[in-house]
Design an enzyme around this catalytic site. Sequence first.
Site, PDB file in Angstrom:
ATOM      1  N   GLU A 179       0.814  -1.219   0.000  1.00  0.00           N
ATOM      2  CA  GLU A 179       0.000   0.000   0.000  1.00  0.00           C
ATOM      3  C   GLU A 179       0.852   1.277   0.000  1.00  0.00           C
ATOM      4  OE1 GLU A 179      -3.384  -0.222   2.597  1.00  0.00           O
ATOM      5  OE2 GLU A 179      -3.711  -2.327   2.129  1.00  0.00           O
ATOM      6  N   ASN A 202       3.986  -3.255   8.457  1.00  0.00           N
ATOM      7  CA  ASN A 202       4.980  -3.167   7.395  1.00  0.00           C
ATOM      8  C   ASN A 202       6.315  -3.728   7.858  1.00  0.00           C
ATOM      9  OD1 ASN A 202       5.699  -0.901   8.855  1.00  0.00           O
ATOM     10  ND2 ASN A 202       6.134   0.337   7.065  1.00  0.00           N
ATOM     11  N   HIS A 401     -18.555  -9.408   4.859  1.00  0.00           N
ATOM     12  CA  HIS A 401     -17.246  -8.837   5.208  1.00  0.00           C
ATOM     13  C   HIS A 401     -16.593  -9.677   6.294  1.00  0.00           C
ATOM     14  CE1 HIS A 401     -14.546  -5.493   6.914  1.00  0.00           C
ATOM     15  NE2 HIS A 401     -14.017  -5.932   5.792  1.00  0.00           N
ATOM     16  N   HIS A 402     -15.444 -10.242   5.987  1.00  0.00           N
ATOM     17  CA  HIS A 402     -14.662 -11.017   6.951  1.00  0.00           C
ATOM     18  C   HIS A 402     -13.340 -10.310   7.194  1.00  0.00           C
ATOM     19  CE1 HIS A 402     -16.769 -15.031   5.610  1.00  0.00           C
ATOM     20  NE2 HIS A 402     -17.572 -14.231   6.280  1.00  0.00           N
ATOM     21  N   GLU A 403     -13.334  -9.397   8.151  1.00  0.00           N
ATOM     22  CA  GLU A 403     -12.059  -8.766   8.526  1.00  0.00           C
ATOM     23  C   GLU A 403     -11.417  -9.680   9.563  1.00  0.00           C
ATOM     24  OE1 GLU A 403     -10.059  -5.799   7.703  1.00  0.00           O
ATOM     25  OE2 GLU A 403      -8.886  -7.258   8.833  1.00  0.00           O
ATOM     26  N   HIS A 471      -8.761  -8.011   0.606  1.00  0.00           N
ATOM     27  CA  HIS A 471      -7.939  -6.850   0.964  1.00  0.00           C
ATOM     28  C   HIS A 471      -6.741  -7.313   1.780  1.00  0.00           C
ATOM     29  CE1 HIS A 471     -10.238  -3.072  -0.150  1.00  0.00           C
ATOM     30  NE2 HIS A 471     -10.744  -4.077  -0.843  1.00  0.00           N
ATOM     31  N   GLU A 472      -5.684  -6.516   1.751  1.00  0.00           N
ATOM     32  CA  GLU A 472      -4.400  -6.919   2.339  1.00  0.00           C
ATOM     33  C   GLU A 472      -4.069  -8.336   1.869  1.00  0.00           C
ATOM     34  OE1 GLU A 472      -6.965  -5.819   4.581  1.00  0.00           O
ATOM     35  OE2 GLU A 472      -6.325  -3.806   4.055  1.00  0.00           O
ATOM     36  N   GLU A 490      -7.195  -5.986  -3.327  1.00  0.00           N
ATOM     37  CA  GLU A 490      -6.539  -4.702  -3.095  1.00  0.00           C
ATOM     38  C   GLU A 490      -5.072  -4.911  -3.495  1.00  0.00           C
ATOM     39  OE1 GLU A 490      -6.998  -1.521   0.505  1.00  0.00           O
ATOM     40  OE2 GLU A 490      -6.146  -3.458   0.990  1.00  0.00           O
ATOM     41  N   GLU A 496      -9.250   4.213  -0.498  1.00  0.00           N
ATOM     42  CA  GLU A 496      -9.450   4.516   0.931  1.00  0.00           C
ATOM     43  C   GLU A 496      -8.430   5.553   1.415  1.00  0.00           C
ATOM     44  OE1 GLU A 496      -8.499   1.365   3.829  1.00  0.00           O
ATOM     45  OE2 GLU A 496      -7.273   0.412   2.311  1.00  0.00           O
TER      46      GLU A 496
HETATM   47  C1  NOJ Z   1      -8.767  -2.120   5.228  1.00  0.00           C
HETATM   48  C2  NOJ Z   1      -9.523  -2.256   3.953  1.00  0.00           C
HETATM   49  O1  NOJ Z   1      -8.705  -1.961   2.861  1.00  0.00           O
HETATM   50  C3  NOJ Z   1     -10.727  -1.344   4.018  1.00  0.00           C
HETATM   51  O2  NOJ Z   1     -11.420  -1.367   2.797  1.00  0.00           O
HETATM   52  C4  NOJ Z   1     -11.596  -1.787   5.160  1.00  0.00           C
HETATM   53  O3  NOJ Z   1     -12.678  -0.889   5.290  1.00  0.00           O
HETATM   54  C5  NOJ Z   1     -10.818  -1.811   6.481  1.00  0.00           C
HETATM   55  N1  NOJ Z   1      -9.595  -2.521   6.327  1.00  0.00           N
HETATM   56  C6  NOJ Z   1     -11.595  -2.473   7.597  1.00  0.00           C
HETATM   57  O4  NOJ Z   1     -11.737  -3.837   7.342  1.00  0.00           O
HETATM   58 CA    CA Z   2      -6.155  -1.856   2.893  1.00  0.00          CA
END
Ligand code: NOJ
Ligand code: CA
Length: 689
Positions: A179, A202, A401-403, A471-472, A490, A496
């Site tokens: 990123e 990082n 959404h699975h964070e 993402h990530e 991503e 963002e």
């Molecule tokens: C980073 C993601 O790139 C973003 O899109 C998301 O809203 C946040 N993490 C929270 O999960």
């Molecule tokens: Ca991100």
Amino acid sequence: MRYSFQLFCFLWIILFLTSGCNHKSEKLELISPNQKLILSFALDQNGKPYYQLSHQSQPILEKSYLSFSFKDQPALAENLIITSSEQDEKQETWETVWGEQKTIEDHHRSLKIFLEEKEEPKRKWEITFKLFDDGMALRHHFPDQENLQEFAITDERTEFKLTGDHTCWWIPADYDSYEYLFTESKISEVDSSLYNVRLLANTIMEKHAVNTPLTMKTGEGIYLSIHEANLTDYAGMTLRIEDDKRTLTSSLVPAPDRTKVKGKTPFSTPWRTVIVAEKATDLVESTMILNLNEPNKITDISWIKPEKYIGIWWEMHLGKSSWDMASGKHGATTENAFKYIDFAAEHGFKGILIEGWNTGWEHWLGPDREDNFDFVTPYPDFDIEKITAYAQEKGVHLIGHHETAGAVNTYEKHLDHALDFLNKYHIPAVKTGYVGTIFPKGEYHHGQWMVNHYRRVVTKAAAKKVMILAHEPIKPTGIRRTYPNMMAREGLRGSEFNSPGGGGLKPEHLTIIPFTRMLGGPIDYTPGIFKLNLDEYKEGGYSVPTTLTYQLAEYIVVYGPMQMASDLPEHYEGHPQFIKDVAVDWEKSIVLNGEIGEYITIVRKDRHSYDWFLGSLTDENAREITIETTFLDPDLSYEAIIYADGEEADFEKNNSDYRIERKDISHNQQLNIRLARGGGQAIHFKAKQ
Ligand code: NOJ
Ligand code: CA
């Protein structure tokens, strides 16, 4: 005196003959289908393998050596002999499930070399080269054999020896994140200490190393891009710039025990790829990465559908609402979900991403992130039954959404249930996230363990008919061909970062991304911010550094099969129709013009209609570009709906000024495109009935 001169001549001739002889018997050559690229492979006097690549008789890569070192066994580097070799040619056309092009031609020639150590342990090693018209690829393979079974690679040294100090566009070799904004410099000037960015995770261990794709321009004006294809059960490859400032060497992301890759024969590495292009625009049209991946493994593809989506998302990034409930400004409420569902249904967006719907966000970035999220328990103010029933009634659906917050074992523990939960509520896609450092500690986002995790998620999701937006992530290497439920990811500095606390973007960013990160594959950039002035969210004021029509052009320039309209619903009111009209799945894509870090124009034809769409955007310089509509169908006429920067538009001084113009247009006409500073243009060529 006379005697020794004769002896000298004699020895010289012997040397010449033997080296000439060796050379002759061991130098293998491969020529690309269009005859422009020539690859040669040989062993040097010490039996060390190397290859060279030329384009139109000009060297592109000089003597580049190949070797491996292992834990607890000798390196595979020298004393090798060629036992045999094979050449082959393949030409076929295949159809994508979705993508930038409907059909892709795979025309390449290959050379497979069988190597064996001259002496014990006589290990065997195969190297396959492929030459396409758009570049070269090589892959290492260790066949099943007695003296090489289980192994741990401590180093893969695949070299790419450059012919000069090329200009390059690079990001540091971070093991956890991509990123970053790209830097343009000479190869000799690559130095990660130029970056003092702090991201949530990082890990930069090497000063003179970069993540791939690494794109370069040679002094002769040839464009090269080094990356990898089909990254499977292996560590991600970064590129180290050696002290000679000419040799780039593969440098793999380590595991906690500092080895790089554990495996068992038979075993293949990913393809190491070099796109070679005469024009910058040809880089973007290259199909080599996809051609190096295996065909689609999913038989029923009826559920895999590109789409546009909106989301309860930007409001969190603006700080208007929050992911967690304890804050008192929870975004993912039943009421808010209904509002977004209504907006999506009214304007033709199929998906609604809702972040912060599940319990656990109070501690999501805390020191102990294991067992925080279970991915199946909604917050009490989020009535999943009611919301999904309402969405179904309205003909739209949620995107899950699975964070994971990097707690990967926790995610794996719940993954099956989490996917069943999505199935139960008719949620066809899920956005995954890996913010922060990886748990268990010592693993990196781009190491072998995580590469395997990301793949398990994609294959398990495929079995449950769920599409993935990651993402990530690990970088894209063409896996979408094999698992077309791997929609977009991503793996770059996305939109963002336009948020007031986001760390920033620059107009030039998206004039670099198509020639670098996008060569790996589709992007979930989350474009479409319409309210560009965000003064109310930051003391001292803040404005997104693009014009409004630049935001529209992003839908064409930044390719992804799931495109978000990321702004708040109220910010779209009364504004361009373009986001509603723009397609997401393409029959054909053509890069009309572009220079890396300056500007780019791409046109794409909708897969499901006769319409074409154009996106053009520029860096911080205003410019005028002329295009010819040679791409339009000569048998049709079109109405062009042009969304252009207004007279006063400027990304710093007046980013919301735009105008809409309509005109009749047909094949082979000229069109002038005026781009403001940090500006863009989007055109919908609507075929007339
Ligand atoms: C980073 C993601 O790139 C973003 O899109 C998301 O809203 C946040 N993490 C929270 O999960
Ligand atoms: Ca991100």
